[in-house]
Design a protein around this motif. Structure first.
Motif, PDB file in Angstrom:
ATOM      1  N   ALA A 258       0.828  -1.212   0.000  1.00  0.00           N
ATOM      2  CA  ALA A 258       0.000   0.000   0.000  1.00  0.00           C
ATOM      3  C   ALA A 258       0.858   1.256   0.000  1.00  0.00           C
ATOM      4  O   ALA A 258       0.498   2.257  -0.628  1.00  0.00           O
ATOM      5  N   GLY A 259       2.002   1.211   0.682  1.00  0.00           N
ATOM      6  CA  GLY A 259       2.855   2.397   0.777  1.00  0.00           C
ATOM      7  C   GLY A 259       3.871   2.540  -0.338  1.00  0.00           C
ATOM      8  O   GLY A 259       4.162   3.657  -0.776  1.00  0.00           O
ATOM      9  N   GLN A 260       4.421   1.427  -0.835  1.00  0.00           N
ATOM     10  CA  GLN A 260       5.533   1.502  -1.770  1.00  0.00           C
ATOM     11  C   GLN A 260       5.280   0.778  -3.080  1.00  0.00           C
ATOM     12  O   GLN A 260       6.147   0.779  -3.953  1.00  0.00           O
ATOM     13  N   GLY A 261       4.167   0.103  -3.203  1.00  0.00           N
ATOM     14  CA  GLY A 261       3.852  -0.603  -4.444  1.00  0.00           C
ATOM     15  C   GLY A 261       4.623  -1.900  -4.582  1.00  0.00           C
ATOM     16  O   GLY A 261       5.255  -2.394  -3.644  1.00  0.00           O
ATOM     17  N   LEU A 262       4.587  -2.422  -5.795  1.00  0.00           N
ATOM     18  CA  LEU A 262       5.212  -3.717  -6.068  1.00  0.00           C
ATOM     19  C   LEU A 262       6.725  -3.673  -5.870  1.00  0.00           C
ATOM     20  O   LEU A 262       7.319  -4.640  -5.392  1.00  0.00           O
ATOM     21  N   ALA A 263       7.361  -2.565  -6.191  1.00  0.00           N
ATOM     22  CA  ALA A 263       8.811  -2.452  -6.010  1.00  0.00           C
ATOM     23  C   ALA A 263       9.185  -2.572  -4.528  1.00  0.00           C
ATOM     24  O   ALA A 263      10.191  -3.191  -4.180  1.00  0.00           O
ATOM     25  N   GLY A 264       8.370  -1.991  -3.659  1.00  0.00           N
ATOM     26  CA  GLY A 264       8.612  -2.096  -2.225  1.00  0.00           C
ATOM     27  C   GLY A 264       8.464  -3.524  -1.728  1.00  0.00           C
ATOM     28  O   GLY A 264       9.249  -4.000  -0.909  1.00  0.00           O
ATOM     29  N   VAL A 265       7.446  -4.228  -2.228  1.00  0.00           N
ATOM     30  CA  VAL A 265       7.248  -5.625  -1.847  1.00  0.00           C
ATOM     31  C   VAL A 265       8.412  -6.471  -2.344  1.00  0.00           C
ATOM     32  O   VAL A 265       8.923  -7.336  -1.631  1.00  0.00           O
ATOM     33  N   GLU A 266       8.851  -6.206  -3.571  1.00  0.00           N
ATOM     34  CA  GLU A 266       9.974  -6.955  -4.135  1.00  0.00           C
ATOM     35  C   GLU A 266      11.224  -6.765  -3.283  1.00  0.00           C
ATOM     36  O   GLU A 266      11.922  -7.727  -2.961  1.00  0.00           O
ATOM     37  N   GLN A 267      11.497  -5.541  -2.863  1.00  0.00           N
ATOM     38  CA  GLN A 267      12.659  -5.272  -2.024  1.00  0.00           C
ATOM     39  C   GLN A 267      12.501  -5.915  -0.649  1.00  0.00           C
ATOM     40  O   GLN A 267      13.440  -6.500  -0.108  1.00  0.00           O
ATOM     41  N   TYR A 268      11.303  -5.843  -0.098  1.00  0.00           N
ATOM     42  CA  TYR A 268      11.033  -6.448   1.206  1.00  0.00           C
ATOM     43  C   TYR A 268      11.267  -7.956   1.163  1.00  0.00           C
ATOM     44  O   TYR A 268      11.912  -8.524   2.049  1.00  0.00           O
ATOM     45  N   VAL A 269      10.753  -8.597   0.126  1.00  0.00           N
ATOM     46  CA  VAL A 269      10.912 -10.050  -0.011  1.00  0.00           C
ATOM     47  C   VAL A 269      12.383 -10.410  -0.153  1.00  0.00           C
ATOM     48  O   VAL A 269      12.861 -11.364   0.470  1.00  0.00           O
ATOM     49  N   GLU A 270      13.109  -9.668  -0.964  1.00  0.00           N
ATOM     50  CA  GLU A 270      14.543  -9.947  -1.128  1.00  0.00           C
ATOM     51  C   GLU A 270      15.289  -9.777   0.194  1.00  0.00           C
ATOM     52  O   GLU A 270      16.121 -10.605   0.551  1.00  0.00           O
ATOM     53  N   ASP A 271      14.979  -8.703   0.926  1.00  0.00           N
ATOM     54  CA  ASP A 271      15.650  -8.471   2.213  1.00  0.00           C
ATOM     55  C   ASP A 271      15.331  -9.571   3.213  1.00  0.00           C
ATOM     56  O   ASP A 271      16.218 -10.060   3.918  1.00  0.00           O
ATOM     57  N   ARG A 272      14.067  -9.970   3.300  1.00  0.00           N
ATOM     58  CA  ARG A 272      13.662 -11.001   4.247  1.00  0.00           C
ATOM     59  C   ARG A 272      14.224 -12.368   3.871  1.00  0.00           C
ATOM     60  O   ARG A 272      14.599 -13.145   4.740  1.00  0.00           O
ATOM     61  N   ALA A 273      14.271 -12.657   2.580  1.00  0.00           N
ATOM     62  CA  ALA A 273      14.778 -13.954   2.134  1.00  0.00           C
ATOM     63  C   ALA A 273      16.268 -14.097   2.452  1.00  0.00           C
ATOM     64  O   ALA A 273      16.745 -15.189   2.726  1.00  0.00           O
ATOM     65  N   GLU A 274      16.984 -12.989   2.437  1.00  0.00           N
ATOM     66  CA  GLU A 274      18.415 -13.042   2.720  1.00  0.00           C
ATOM     67  C   GLU A 274      18.719 -13.011   4.213  1.00  0.00           C
ATOM     68  O   GLU A 274      19.629 -13.683   4.665  1.00  0.00           O
ATOM     69  N   GLY A 275      17.963 -12.241   4.990  1.00  0.00           N
ATOM     70  CA  GLY A 275      18.387 -11.983   6.352  1.00  0.00           C
ATOM     71  C   GLY A 275      17.498 -12.489   7.459  1.00  0.00           C
ATOM     72  O   GLY A 275      17.713 -12.146   8.599  1.00  0.00           O
ATOM     73  N   ASP A 276      16.507 -13.310   7.197  1.00  0.00           N
ATOM     74  CA  ASP A 276      15.585 -13.723   8.247  1.00  0.00           C
ATOM     75  C   ASP A 276      15.927 -15.080   8.828  1.00  0.00           C
ATOM     76  O   ASP A 276      15.114 -15.692   9.492  1.00  0.00           O
ATOM     77  N   GLY A 277      17.106 -15.575   8.592  1.00  0.00           N
ATOM     78  CA  GLY A 277      17.440 -16.894   9.090  1.00  0.00           C
ATOM     79  C   GLY A 277      16.623 -17.982   8.418  1.00  0.00           C
ATOM     80  O   GLY A 277      16.454 -19.060   8.935  1.00  0.00           O
ATOM     81  N   ARG A 278      16.082 -17.653   7.284  1.00  0.00           N
ATOM     82  CA  ARG A 278      15.306 -18.600   6.469  1.00  0.00           C
ATOM     83  C   ARG A 278      14.081 -19.131   7.223  1.00  0.00           C
ATOM     84  O   ARG A 278      13.647 -20.241   7.003  1.00  0.00           O
ATOM     85  N   ARG A 279      13.506 -18.307   8.105  1.00  0.00           N
ATOM     86  CA  ARG A 279      12.306 -18.751   8.820  1.00  0.00           C
ATOM     87  C   ARG A 279      11.134 -18.880   7.861  1.00  0.00           C
ATOM     88  O   ARG A 279      10.371 -19.824   7.935  1.00  0.00           O
ATOM     89  N   PHE A 280      10.993 -17.904   6.984  1.00  0.00           N
ATOM     90  CA  PHE A 280       9.948 -17.937   5.974  1.00  0.00           C
ATOM     91  C   PHE A 280      10.583 -18.059   4.600  1.00  0.00           C
ATOM     92  O   PHE A 280      11.681 -17.563   4.367  1.00  0.00           O
TER      93      PHE A 280
END
Length: 143
Positions: free
Chosen positions: A61-83
């Motif tokens: 809602a705040g950043q559009g698809l580009a924001g979601v894409e960046q969020y997913v990339e950041d979480r996939a790399e740094g979340d300890g692979r929880r999700f």
């Protein structure tokens, strides 16, 4: 003859009954404890997945698809692979995430899906059954 008298004695039968009842009681108590811990664990995990999807909707809602894409990339790399994540466009082409392609799945109820994943383990190929919750964003992209 002595063994027969031992096996038929009141003391032996009483101890056998006592050990049997105690074993059943311990089994029931352990099953209840295991069930409670397992239910709480999976309940908390489901809540975490729903919270994660709510966060992603806010990012969208705040950043559009580009924001979601960046969020997913950041979480996939740094979340300890929880999700594990997969963001695709409307035609299911990968935009970001840890999965290579949109999986074949079956619905298991209440918005949850189940799908198989083939992993390489220590002893060769391992088929793993996973659960997830898909989300379709307003521009018809899929997570």
């Amino acid at each position: 003859m002595k063994l027969r008298s031992i096996l038929t004695s009141f003391t032996f039968r009483f101890m056998l009954l006592y050990v049997t009842v105690l074993s059943v009681a311990v089994f029931v108590i352990m099953a209840v404890i295991y069930g409670a811990f397992t239910y709480n664990y999976f309940d908390e995990l489901q809540e975490a997945v729903v919270d994660e999807l709510s966060t992603i909707e806010l990012v969208y809602a705040g950043q559009g698809l580009a924001g979601v894409e960046q969020y997913v990339e950041d979480r996939a790399e740094g979340d300890g692979r929880r999700f594990q994540y997969l963001l695709t466009d409307a035609d299911y082409r990968k935009l970001a995430g840890t999965f290579k392609s949109w999986p074949q799945f079956r619905e298991i109820g209440d918005g949850w899906i189940s799908f198989g994943l083939n992993l390489t383990g220590f002893d060769g190929q391992v088929d793993q059954e996973l659960m997830g919750r898909p989300l379709t964003l307003d521009d018809r992209s899929h997570l």
